[in-house]
Design a protein around this motif. Structure first.
Motif, PDB file in Angstrom:
ATOM      1  N   PHE A   1      -1.909  13.038  -6.039  1.00 53.57           N
ATOM      2  CA  PHE A   1      -1.620  11.610  -5.950  1.00 53.57           C
ATOM      3  C   PHE A   1      -1.629  11.231  -4.484  1.00 53.57           C
ATOM      4  CE2 PHE A   1       0.485   7.618  -6.000  1.00 53.57           C
ATOM      5  CZ  PHE A   1       0.334   7.100  -7.276  1.00 53.57           C
ATOM      6  N   ASP A   2      -2.563  10.383  -4.083  1.00 56.77           N
ATOM      7  CA  ASP A   2      -2.681   9.962  -2.690  1.00 56.77           C
ATOM      8  C   ASP A   2      -2.791   8.446  -2.617  1.00 56.77           C
ATOM      9  OD1 ASP A   2      -2.780  12.561  -1.311  1.00 56.77           O
ATOM     10  OD2 ASP A   2      -4.647  12.816  -2.424  1.00 56.77           O
ATOM     11  N   PHE A   3      -2.218   7.883  -1.563  1.00 58.43           N
ATOM     12  CA  PHE A   3      -2.234   6.449  -1.318  1.00 58.43           C
ATOM     13  C   PHE A   3      -2.975   6.210  -0.015  1.00 58.43           C
ATOM     14  CE2 PHE A   3      -0.314   2.292  -2.102  1.00 58.43           C
ATOM     15  CZ  PHE A   3      -0.427   1.677  -0.867  1.00 58.43           C
ATOM     16  N   TYR A   4      -3.877   5.238  -0.022  1.00 59.84           N
ATOM     17  CA  TYR A   4      -4.690   4.942   1.149  1.00 59.84           C
ATOM     18  C   TYR A   4      -4.604   3.463   1.505  1.00 59.84           C
ATOM     19  CZ  TYR A   4      -6.946   9.337  -0.157  1.00 59.84           C
ATOM     20  OH  TYR A   4      -7.191  10.642  -0.487  1.00 59.84           O
ATOM     21  N   ARG A   5      -4.750   3.189   2.785  1.00 61.14           N
ATOM     22  CA  ARG A   5      -4.911   1.815   3.278  1.00 61.14           C
ATOM     23  C   ARG A   5      -6.198   1.790   4.086  1.00 61.14           C
ATOM     24  NH1 ARG A   5      -1.291  -1.433   7.734  1.00 61.14           N
ATOM     25  NH2 ARG A   5      -2.066  -3.535   7.203  1.00 61.14           N
ATOM     26  N   SER A   6      -7.046   0.832   3.806  1.00 64.45           N
ATOM     27  CA  SER A   6      -8.323   0.731   4.502  1.00 64.45           C
ATOM     28  C   SER A   6      -8.095   0.495   5.992  1.00 64.45           C
ATOM     29  CB  SER A   6      -9.154  -0.419   3.913  1.00 64.45           C
ATOM     30  OG  SER A   6     -10.304  -0.636   4.688  1.00 64.45           O
TER      31      SER A   6
END
Length: 125
Positions: free
Chosen positions: A45-50
């Motif tokens: 589970f990974d969260f990214y912000r552009s």
């Protein structure tokens, strides 16, 4: 399963936030990610912000089958985060679920590798 195939699912959520709303969402992200990673059936589970558009966020999730995915969607931390996210989005978010073909010999890069190879996004948590 005995045939070497998996029921794992790759789930991708992408949301465009209203300008300035990331600052409102950001404090909730570490708890949401940690709680999600500790759920039974969570493979990653990974969260990214552009980094090219700070108002776009994405999760890359791998779940050990549909039941784990449904349990995640019903979890209190997920419902709470999704409620906050709903208040922060500029438009409806996209939610895509596909069979995880990373094992064996699939064409998708696992989320752990995606982080290192995707230059248009920044790993948040």
């Amino acid at each position: 399963m005995g045939d070497g195939m998996s029921n794992a699912l790759l789930v991708i959520l992408t949301a465009r936030l209203k300008p300035g709303e990331f600052e409102r969402l950001a404090p909730s992200v570490p708890y949401f990610v940690d709680a999600s990673r500790n759920e039974p059936g969570c493979l990653s589970f990974d969260f990214y912000r552009s980094i090219t558009d700070g108002d776009v966020v994405t999760t890359m999730e791998r779940w050990d089958g549909p039941m784990a995915t449904i349990a995640h969607l019903c979890a209190i931390h997920t419902r709470s985060f999704m409620s906050l996210l709903q208040d922060c989005v500029a438009q409806p978010f996209t939610f895509t679920t596909v069979p995880d073909t990373t094992r064996p010999g699939g064409s998708y890069a696992p989320a752990s590798d995606w982080r290192a190879t995707k230059r248009s996004s920044q790993w948040m948590v």
